[in-house]
Design a protein around this motif. Structure first.
Motif, PDB file in Angstrom:
ATOM      1  N   ARG A  97       0.847  -1.183   0.000  1.00  0.00           N
ATOM      2  CA  ARG A  97       0.000   0.000   0.000  1.00  0.00           C
ATOM      3  C   ARG A  97       0.886   1.238   0.000  1.00  0.00           C
ATOM      4  O   ARG A  97       2.040   1.184   0.417  1.00  0.00           O
ATOM      5  N   THR A  98       0.325   2.352  -0.402  1.00  0.00           N
ATOM      6  CA  THR A  98       1.018   3.621  -0.198  1.00  0.00           C
ATOM      7  C   THR A  98       0.927   3.965   1.286  1.00  0.00           C
ATOM      8  O   THR A  98       0.103   3.404   2.033  1.00  0.00           O
ATOM      9  N   ILE A  99       1.762   4.889   1.720  1.00  0.00           N
ATOM     10  CA  ILE A  99       1.697   5.330   3.111  1.00  0.00           C
ATOM     11  C   ILE A  99       0.329   5.925   3.407  1.00  0.00           C
ATOM     12  O   ILE A  99      -0.276   5.650   4.445  1.00  0.00           O
ATOM     13  N   LYS A 100      -0.187   6.713   2.474  1.00  0.00           N
ATOM     14  CA  LYS A 100      -1.517   7.301   2.652  1.00  0.00           C
ATOM     15  C   LYS A 100      -2.583   6.213   2.773  1.00  0.00           C
ATOM     16  O   LYS A 100      -3.440   6.273   3.663  1.00  0.00           O
ATOM     17  N   ALA A 101      -2.524   5.204   1.896  1.00  0.00           N
ATOM     18  CA  ALA A 101      -3.521   4.119   1.942  1.00  0.00           C
ATOM     19  C   ALA A 101      -3.424   3.339   3.248  1.00  0.00           C
ATOM     20  O   ALA A 101      -4.447   2.949   3.822  1.00  0.00           O
ATOM     21  N   GLN A 102      -2.199   3.118   3.743  1.00  0.00           N
ATOM     22  CA  GLN A 102      -2.034   2.408   5.015  1.00  0.00           C
ATOM     23  C   GLN A 102      -2.611   3.222   6.159  1.00  0.00           C
ATOM     24  O   GLN A 102      -3.301   2.689   7.028  1.00  0.00           O
ATOM     25  N   ALA A 103      -2.347   4.526   6.165  1.00  0.00           N
ATOM     26  CA  ALA A 103      -2.894   5.390   7.216  1.00  0.00           C
ATOM     27  C   ALA A 103      -4.417   5.382   7.184  1.00  0.00           C
ATOM     28  O   ALA A 103      -5.073   5.274   8.228  1.00  0.00           O
ATOM     29  N   LEU A 104      -4.990   5.480   5.996  1.00  0.00           N
ATOM     30  CA  LEU A 104      -6.452   5.453   5.876  1.00  0.00           C
ATOM     31  C   LEU A 104      -7.017   4.108   6.312  1.00  0.00           C
ATOM     32  O   LEU A 104      -8.089   4.037   6.931  1.00  0.00           O
ATOM     33  N   HIS A 105      -6.294   3.032   6.027  1.00  0.00           N
ATOM     34  CA  HIS A 105      -6.710   1.691   6.467  1.00  0.00           C
ATOM     35  C   HIS A 105      -6.749   1.626   7.991  1.00  0.00           C
ATOM     36  O   HIS A 105      -7.732   1.179   8.586  1.00  0.00           O
ATOM     37  N   TRP A 106      -5.689   2.108   8.633  1.00  0.00           N
ATOM     38  CA  TRP A 106      -5.653   2.118  10.094  1.00  0.00           C
ATOM     39  C   TRP A 106      -6.742   3.004  10.673  1.00  0.00           C
ATOM     40  O   TRP A 106      -7.360   2.650  11.683  1.00  0.00           O
ATOM     41  N   LEU A 107      -6.994   4.144  10.042  1.00  0.00           N
ATOM     42  CA  LEU A 107      -8.066   5.024  10.523  1.00  0.00           C
ATOM     43  C   LEU A 107      -9.423   4.333  10.422  1.00  0.00           C
ATOM     44  O   LEU A 107     -10.252   4.436  11.339  1.00  0.00           O
ATOM     45  N   ALA A 108      -9.651   3.619   9.329  1.00  0.00           N
ATOM     46  CA  ALA A 108     -10.923   2.910   9.154  1.00  0.00           C
ATOM     47  C   ALA A 108     -11.088   1.815  10.201  1.00  0.00           C
ATOM     48  O   ALA A 108     -12.188   1.627  10.749  1.00  0.00           O
ATOM     49  N   ILE A 109     -10.004   1.099  10.499  1.00  0.00           N
ATOM     50  CA  ILE A 109     -10.063   0.058  11.533  1.00  0.00           C
ATOM     51  C   ILE A 109     -10.408   0.680  12.883  1.00  0.00           C
ATOM     52  O   ILE A 109     -11.289   0.186  13.603  1.00  0.00           O
ATOM     53  N   GLY A 110      -9.731   1.769  13.225  1.00  0.00           N
ATOM     54  CA  GLY A 110     -10.011   2.430  14.499  1.00  0.00           C
ATOM     55  C   GLY A 110     -11.438   2.924  14.589  1.00  0.00           C
ATOM     56  O   GLY A 110     -12.109   2.757  15.615  1.00  0.00           O
ATOM     57  N   LYS A 111     -11.923   3.497  13.507  1.00  0.00           N
ATOM     58  CA  LYS A 111     -13.308   3.992  13.487  1.00  0.00           C
ATOM     59  C   LYS A 111     -14.295   2.835  13.660  1.00  0.00           C
ATOM     60  O   LYS A 111     -15.268   2.939  14.418  1.00  0.00           O
ATOM     61  N   ALA A 112     -14.035   1.723  12.974  1.00  0.00           N
ATOM     62  CA  ALA A 112     -14.921   0.555  13.076  1.00  0.00           C
ATOM     63  C   ALA A 112     -14.918  -0.019  14.492  1.00  0.00           C
ATOM     64  O   ALA A 112     -15.968  -0.382  15.024  1.00  0.00           O
ATOM     65  N   ILE A 113     -13.748  -0.094  15.111  1.00  0.00           N
ATOM     66  CA  ILE A 113     -13.661  -0.629  16.468  1.00  0.00           C
ATOM     67  C   ILE A 113     -14.409   0.274  17.447  1.00  0.00           C
ATOM     68  O   ILE A 113     -15.169  -0.202  18.293  1.00  0.00           O
ATOM     69  N   GLU A 114     -14.210   1.587  17.329  1.00  0.00           N
ATOM     70  CA  GLU A 114     -14.914   2.511  18.230  1.00  0.00           C
ATOM     71  C   GLU A 114     -16.426   2.428  18.040  1.00  0.00           C
ATOM     72  O   GLU A 114     -17.180   2.472  19.008  1.00  0.00           O
ATOM     73  N   ALA A 115     -16.862   2.303  16.811  1.00  0.00           N
ATOM     74  CA  ALA A 115     -18.299   2.272  16.520  1.00  0.00           C
ATOM     75  C   ALA A 115     -18.940   0.935  16.882  1.00  0.00           C
ATOM     76  O   ALA A 115     -20.160   0.853  17.018  1.00  0.00           O
TER      77      ALA A 115
END
Length: 68
Positions: free
Chosen positions: A24-42
């Protein structure tokens, strides 16, 4: 319009390594991690205190030399 954030150097290096490992690009990896965090919180599977403890353990394991 681009917006920027500042990351700790150790976090950026971890992000860069994980991006390379996952093709992945660094941006794509960061967005992936953000999506995981958002899903876990929700998900309501964890309390705030459980998530805080998990993040504290993760931070200590990944970059013990830096304060959280």
């Amino acid at each position: 319009m681009p917006r920027y954030i500042t990351l700790r150097p150790a976090l950026y290096e971890h992000l860069r390594r994980e991006a390379a490992l996952n093709d992945r690009t660094i941006k794509a990896q960061a967005l992936h991690w953000l999506a995981i965090g958002k899903a876990i919180e929700a998900s309501d599977l964890y309390t705030h205190s459980e998530l805080t403890a998990l993040l504290d353990r993760f931070n200590a394991a990944i970059w013990p030399e830096e304060p959280t």
